[in-house]
Design a protein around this motif. Sequence first.
Motif, PDB file in Angstrom:
ATOM      1  N   TYR A 166      31.100  15.350  75.986  1.00  0.00           N
ATOM      2  CA  TYR A 166      30.289  14.207  76.419  1.00  0.00           C
ATOM      3  C   TYR A 166      30.606  13.809  77.856  1.00  0.00           C
ATOM      4  O   TYR A 166      31.731  13.955  78.328  1.00  0.00           O
ATOM      5  N   GLY A 167      29.582  13.283  78.520  1.00  0.00           N
ATOM      6  CA  GLY A 167      29.717  12.723  79.861  1.00  0.00           C
ATOM      7  C   GLY A 167      28.956  11.411  79.921  1.00  0.00           C
ATOM      8  O   GLY A 167      28.050  11.170  79.117  1.00  0.00           O
ATOM      9  N   VAL A 168      29.314  10.551  80.894  1.00  0.00           N
ATOM     10  CA  VAL A 168      28.677   9.241  81.004  1.00  0.00           C
ATOM     11  C   VAL A 168      28.469   8.881  82.469  1.00  0.00           C
ATOM     12  O   VAL A 168      29.266   9.258  83.333  1.00  0.00           O
ATOM     13  N   ASP A 169      27.388   8.187  82.746  1.00  0.00           N
ATOM     14  CA  ASP A 169      27.105   7.624  84.063  1.00  0.00           C
ATOM     15  C   ASP A 169      26.103   6.488  83.863  1.00  0.00           C
ATOM     16  O   ASP A 169      25.734   6.170  82.736  1.00  0.00           O
ATOM     17  N   VAL A 170      25.660   5.895  84.964  1.00  0.00           N
ATOM     18  CA  VAL A 170      24.709   4.788  84.935  1.00  0.00           C
ATOM     19  C   VAL A 170      23.489   5.188  85.759  1.00  0.00           C
ATOM     20  O   VAL A 170      23.629   5.758  86.846  1.00  0.00           O
ATOM     21  N   CYS A 171      22.309   4.905  85.243  1.00  0.00           N
ATOM     22  CA  CYS A 171      21.080   5.173  85.988  1.00  0.00           C
ATOM     23  C   CYS A 171      21.100   4.351  87.278  1.00  0.00           C
ATOM     24  O   CYS A 171      21.298   3.134  87.223  1.00  0.00           O
ATOM     25  N   PRO A 195      27.585   8.341  71.946  1.00  0.00           N
ATOM     26  CA  PRO A 195      28.337   8.929  70.825  1.00  0.00           C
ATOM     27  C   PRO A 195      29.273   7.922  70.159  1.00  0.00           C
ATOM     28  O   PRO A 195      29.686   6.941  70.768  1.00  0.00           O
ATOM     29  N   GLU A 196      29.613   8.209  68.910  1.00  0.00           N
ATOM     30  CA  GLU A 196      30.624   7.406  68.222  1.00  0.00           C
ATOM     31  C   GLU A 196      31.999   7.656  68.833  1.00  0.00           C
ATOM     32  O   GLU A 196      32.791   6.739  68.971  1.00  0.00           O
ATOM     33  N   ASN A 197      32.280   8.911  69.167  1.00  0.00           N
ATOM     34  CA  ASN A 197      33.563   9.281  69.761  1.00  0.00           C
ATOM     35  C   ASN A 197      33.292  10.001  71.080  1.00  0.00           C
ATOM     36  O   ASN A 197      32.984  11.192  71.082  1.00  0.00           O
ATOM     37  N   PRO A 198      33.424   9.314  72.224  1.00  0.00           N
ATOM     38  CA  PRO A 198      33.097   9.938  73.505  1.00  0.00           C
ATOM     39  C   PRO A 198      34.040  11.070  73.919  1.00  0.00           C
ATOM     40  O   PRO A 198      33.723  11.815  74.819  1.00  0.00           O
ATOM     41  N   LEU A 199      35.162  11.224  73.230  1.00  0.00           N
ATOM     42  CA  LEU A 199      36.083  12.313  73.557  1.00  0.00           C
ATOM     43  C   LEU A 199      35.861  13.552  72.699  1.00  0.00           C
ATOM     44  O   LEU A 199      36.523  14.565  72.872  1.00  0.00           O
ATOM     45  N   PHE A 200      34.898  13.498  71.780  1.00  0.00           N
ATOM     46  CA  PHE A 200      34.593  14.650  70.936  1.00  0.00           C
ATOM     47  C   PHE A 200      33.974  15.762  71.770  1.00  0.00           C
ATOM     48  O   PHE A 200      33.258  15.504  72.720  1.00  0.00           O
ATOM     49  N   TRP A 201      34.256  16.997  71.433  1.00  0.00           N
ATOM     50  CA  TRP A 201      33.680  18.167  72.069  1.00  0.00           C
ATOM     51  C   TRP A 201      33.615  19.267  71.013  1.00  0.00           C
ATOM     52  O   TRP A 201      34.215  19.139  69.949  1.00  0.00           O
ATOM     53  N   ASP A 202      32.923  20.367  71.340  1.00  0.00           N
ATOM     54  CA  ASP A 202      32.855  21.474  70.378  1.00  0.00           C
ATOM     55  C   ASP A 202      32.553  22.763  71.128  1.00  0.00           C
ATOM     56  O   ASP A 202      31.955  22.745  72.203  1.00  0.00           O
ATOM     57  N   GLU A 203      32.964  23.865  70.540  1.00  0.00           N
ATOM     58  CA  GLU A 203      32.666  25.183  71.110  1.00  0.00           C
ATOM     59  C   GLU A 203      31.217  25.546  70.803  1.00  0.00           C
ATOM     60  O   GLU A 203      30.639  25.094  69.828  1.00  0.00           O
ATOM     61  N   LEU A 204      30.631  26.378  71.676  1.00  0.00           N
ATOM     62  CA  LEU A 204      29.249  26.853  71.474  1.00  0.00           C
ATOM     63  C   LEU A 204      29.276  28.243  70.865  1.00  0.00           C
ATOM     64  O   LEU A 204      30.163  29.000  71.049  1.00  0.00           O
ATOM     65  N   HIS A 229      35.478  14.750  80.676  1.00  0.00           N
ATOM     66  CA  HIS A 229      36.789  15.400  80.574  1.00  0.00           C
ATOM     67  C   HIS A 229      36.553  16.896  80.378  1.00  0.00           C
ATOM     68  O   HIS A 229      36.740  17.436  79.290  1.00  0.00           O
ATOM     69  N   VAL A 230      36.134  17.574  81.446  1.00  0.00           N
ATOM     70  CA  VAL A 230      35.827  19.005  81.396  1.00  0.00           C
ATOM     71  C   VAL A 230      36.388  19.670  82.633  1.00  0.00           C
ATOM     72  O   VAL A 230      36.193  19.191  83.747  1.00  0.00           O
ATOM     73  N   GLY A 231      37.087  20.789  82.429  1.00  0.00           N
ATOM     74  CA  GLY A 231      37.585  21.586  83.543  1.00  0.00           C
ATOM     75  C   GLY A 231      38.994  21.207  83.953  1.00  0.00           C
ATOM     76  O   GLY A 231      39.733  20.556  83.222  1.00  0.00           O
ATOM     77  N   LEU A 232      39.369  21.626  85.145  1.00  0.00           N
ATOM     78  CA  LEU A 232      40.636  21.242  85.747  1.00  0.00           C
ATOM     79  C   LEU A 232      40.431  19.820  86.262  1.00  0.00           C
ATOM     80  O   LEU A 232      39.707  19.600  87.227  1.00  0.00           O
ATOM     81  N   LEU A 233      41.012  18.836  85.599  1.00  0.00           N
ATOM     82  CA  LEU A 233      40.719  17.426  85.887  1.00  0.00           C
ATOM     83  C   LEU A 233      41.336  17.015  87.214  1.00  0.00           C
ATOM     84  O   LEU A 233      42.536  16.822  87.336  1.00  0.00           O
ATOM     85  N   ASP A 234      40.473  16.889  88.219  1.00  0.00           N
ATOM     86  CA  ASP A 234      40.931  16.611  89.585  1.00  0.00           C
ATOM     87  C   ASP A 234      39.893  15.802  90.354  1.00  0.00           C
ATOM     88  O   ASP A 234      39.800  15.898  91.564  1.00  0.00           O
TER      89      ASP A 234
END
Length: 109
Positions: free
Chosen positions: A68-73, A100-109, A27-32
């Motif tokens: 966070y991001g997710v995919d499958v090998c 992650p415990e919360n896959p929707l968590f994010w933070d500023e750098l 969930h990053v950027g202009l979601l399209d």
Amino acid sequence: MSQTNGFVWDGTCPNCRAEVRVVFQSHVGLLDDQVFERGDDVFGRETNKKRPVYAPRYELRNGSFWAYGVDVCPNCRTELWCRVIVRNGRYEASVPVAPPENPLFWDEL
């Protein structure tokens, strides 16, 4: 997950050690449902949507953060998680992490 974008990562699967190319969904950027390579502006593309959705927040479109991001090998089919890193509005890297415990968590750098 609801609508996401994909972030290309070339690396070694932490499970099977195969060299793989995955596209982490985040969930990053202009979601399209777009796919980004390193260096791409994640907020600057056009959309046909009447109500564009920006994630994690519109105010971060020129900022630096991770989510966070997710995919499958593609080799061993193990679920892989990463932190998608965006600096100054551009996709910089994906760094594999434990689930992650919360896959929707994010933070500023």
